[in-house]
Design a protein around this motif. Structure first.
Motif, mmCIF file in Angstrom:
data_model
loop_
_atom_site.group_PDB
_atom_site.id
_atom_site.type_symbol
_atom_site.label_atom_id
_atom_site.label_comp_id
_atom_site.label_asym_id
_atom_site.label_seq_id
_atom_site.Cartn_x
_atom_site.Cartn_y
_atom_site.Cartn_z
ATOM 1 N N ALA A 66 0.840 -1.203 0.000
ATOM 2 C CA ALA A 66 0.000 0.000 0.000
ATOM 3 C C ALA A 66 0.874 1.251 0.000
ATOM 4 C CB ALA A 66 -0.925 -0.010 1.208
ATOM 5 N N VAL A 71 -1.589 3.952 -1.768
ATOM 6 C CA VAL A 71 -2.975 3.810 -1.336
ATOM 7 C C VAL A 71 -3.000 3.399 0.131
ATOM 8 C CG1 VAL A 71 -3.748 3.164 -3.659
ATOM 9 C CG2 VAL A 71 -3.143 1.361 -2.014
ATOM 10 N N ASP A 74 -6.314 -0.523 3.596
ATOM 11 C CA ASP A 74 -7.646 -1.135 3.486
ATOM 12 C C ASP A 74 -8.171 -1.148 2.057
ATOM 13 O OD1 ASP A 74 -8.339 1.519 3.091
ATOM 14 O OD2 ASP A 74 -9.716 1.629 4.788
ATOM 15 N N ARG A 75 -7.382 -0.611 1.131
ATOM 16 C CA ARG A 75 -7.744 -0.650 -0.291
ATOM 17 C C ARG A 75 -7.003 -1.774 -1.015
ATOM 18 N NH1 ARG A 75 -11.840 -0.105 -1.335
ATOM 19 N NH2 ARG A 75 -12.285 -0.102 0.864
ATOM 20 N N GLY A 186 -3.887 4.439 -6.843
ATOM 21 C CA GLY A 186 -5.159 5.073 -6.552
ATOM 22 C C GLY A 186 -5.798 5.739 -7.752
ATOM 23 N N THR A 209 -5.617 -3.650 -5.834
ATOM 24 C CA THR A 209 -6.121 -2.450 -5.174
ATOM 25 C C THR A 209 -7.479 -2.120 -5.761
ATOM 26 O OG1 THR A 209 -5.154 -0.818 -6.705
ATOM 27 C CG2 THR A 209 -3.761 -1.600 -4.893
ATOM 28 N N ARG A 211 -10.482 0.932 -5.562
ATOM 29 C CA ARG A 211 -10.975 2.213 -5.061
ATOM 30 C C ARG A 211 -12.290 2.003 -4.317
ATOM 31 N NH1 ARG A 211 -9.540 7.281 -7.575
ATOM 32 N NH2 ARG A 211 -11.743 7.845 -7.403
ATOM 33 N N ALA A 212 -12.509 2.793 -3.276
ATOM 34 C CA ALA A 212 -13.725 2.640 -2.474
ATOM 35 C C ALA A 212 -14.975 2.808 -3.319
ATOM 36 C CB ALA A 212 -13.721 3.649 -1.322
ATOM 37 N N GLN A 215 -15.675 -0.472 -5.302
ATOM 38 C CA GLN A 215 -15.779 -1.753 -4.599
ATOM 39 C C GLN A 215 -17.134 -2.429 -4.794
ATOM 40 O OE1 GLN A 215 -13.997 -2.238 -0.628
ATOM 41 N NE2 GLN A 215 -16.030 -2.795 0.107
ATOM 42 N N ASP A 245 -14.042 -3.709 3.582
ATOM 43 C CA ASP A 245 -13.050 -3.016 2.760
ATOM 44 C C ASP A 245 -12.530 -3.976 1.695
ATOM 45 O OD1 ASP A 245 -11.390 -4.715 4.182
ATOM 46 O OD2 ASP A 245 -10.539 -3.142 5.446
ATOM 47 N N ALA A 246 -11.384 -3.680 1.108
ATOM 48 C CA ALA A 246 -10.869 -4.507 0.020
ATOM 49 C C ALA A 246 -10.527 -5.922 0.440
ATOM 50 C CB ALA A 246 -9.647 -3.834 -0.605
#
Length: 367
Positions: A66, A71, A74-75, A186, A209, A211-212, A215, A245-246
């Motif tokens: 990360a 990033v 949690d991604r 990101g 990875t 992105r929120a 998801q 999360d991811a």
């Protein structure tokens, strides 16, 4: 995690035979990883396997990666192979969705979509036409930032901008980039990275990875116990409580592989990626200069080699290289130095004919 080491510290971790120019195929095991794995084998053989140590390794590897790609932890999801993670994206697309790919890209960014048969529409264009080919009907753009066959680095600002303007998602494979090229994962809705090449981790370790805001568009079709909110307390049915999360896209880790990945990825995360990039790409451009070719800024040099004669000459001179798509591929990494450039130049000078002044896909001005 912030860079704390210098390039010299990282270089001391590696001791391959001179002439190793093949990180694009597989990295070299760093000393710290070898120590960790040997110690673990001894513990395992003595019946003292420590699962907690493996759990900590996954956390460390996730955090280090990360940090390296810019990033939050949690991604980041952990996986085994790029194609497996790309298949999650493919399975999440609606029937009839158009996927735009690069002609000649590595199969792991293409096959997961082609394997869906006529459920998806897959279109291929040249790398330099990718941005212009995105339309409002494009659902996903799937491509590698650095092309495996040519070493060309896509200047993908226009691609990302065009995808966002059209409402398309982006899936970027960072396998041939992360570890030598400074990257920002990101920027992409999803990125995938196999860690056994430039990050020098054991094979079977990879990262995704997400992105929120992307998801919820993905279906965790590989959900297993390790994708749970608390894997050790949610590992029995019938209820399913996935991580929010991811981590919901995690697959159960191969323990020893991730113990090794924690060491190697952390080693790279401790050094400013720009310093590694300057070293590796600088050596590659030094080789290009010696061959009369323009600088590209890529750590990978490819030359036409339809009959394999250049590869044979390089290998006879003690260079470890690869043959890909009718080219010989040389990849410079942290353990290489000016002597490796000189060795390769000497082999190519003694090889067949003059090196052409340009290589398709290996153009000046690449990022």
């Amino acid at each position: 995690m912030r860079p704390t080491a210098v390039l010299a510290d990282l270089r001391r971790e590696f001791a391959p035979a001179p002439g190793h120019l093949d990180a694009a195929t597989a990295g070299v095991a760093p000393a710290r990883m070898l120590r960790a794995l040997r110690e673990d084998l001894d513990r395992w053989g003595a019946g003292r396997m420590d699962v907690g140590r493996y759990e900590d390794a996954v956390v460390r590897a996730r955090g280090a990666f990360a940090s390296l790609v810019g990033v939050a932890a949690d991604r980041v999801a952990i996986g085994s192979q790029v194609s497996v993670m790309a298949a999650v994206v493919a399975a999440s697309l609606p029937d009839g969705a158009e996927v735009l790919c690069v002609t000649g890209d590595f199969s792991s960014t293409v096959y997961p979509f082609l394997a869906q048969g006529d459920r998806l529409r897959v279109r291929h264009v040249a790398a330099d036409e990718l941005a212009a080919a995105i339309t409002p009907g494009t659902a996903l753009v799937s491509y590698s930032l650095v092309q495996s066959a040519t070493g060309a680095v896509l200047d993908d600002d226009a691609v990302v901008a065009a995808a966002r303007a059209a409402g398309a998602r982006t899936l970027c494979d960072l396998t041939q980039a992360a570890g030598w090229l400074r990257v920002d994962a990101g920027r992409y809705d999803v990125s995938v990275t196999a860690a056994y090449k430039w990050l020098c981790a054991p094979r079977g370790t990879a990262f995704m990875t997400v992105r929120a805001d992307a998801q919820d568009a993905l279906r965790p079709v590989q959900a297993g116990w390790y994708a749970g909110a608390d894997p050790w307390s949610s590992c029995y049915g019938p209820a399913m409580t996935l991580a929010d999360d991811a981590r919901r896209f995690d697959v159960s880790p191969a323990w020893q592989a991730w113990l090794g990945a924690a060491e190697s990825v952390t080693a790279f995360a401790e050094v400013d990626p720009a310093v590694v990039q300057a070293h590796a790409a600088g050596l590659a451009d030094g080789l290009r200069a010696g061959l009369g070719l323009a600088a590209t800024g890529s750590a990978i040099v490819t030359l036409p080699d339809p009959d394999g004669a250049r590869r044979a000459a390089l290998e006879a001179a003690g260079c470890r290289v690869a043959g890909r798509a009718g080219r010989v591929r040389l990849a410079f990494h942290v353990w290489d130095d000016a002597d490796d450039v000189a060795r390769a130049l000497g082999a190519l000078a003694a090889g067949p004919g003059d090196v052409p002044g340009s290589v398709p896909g290996d153009t000046p001005g690449a990022r």
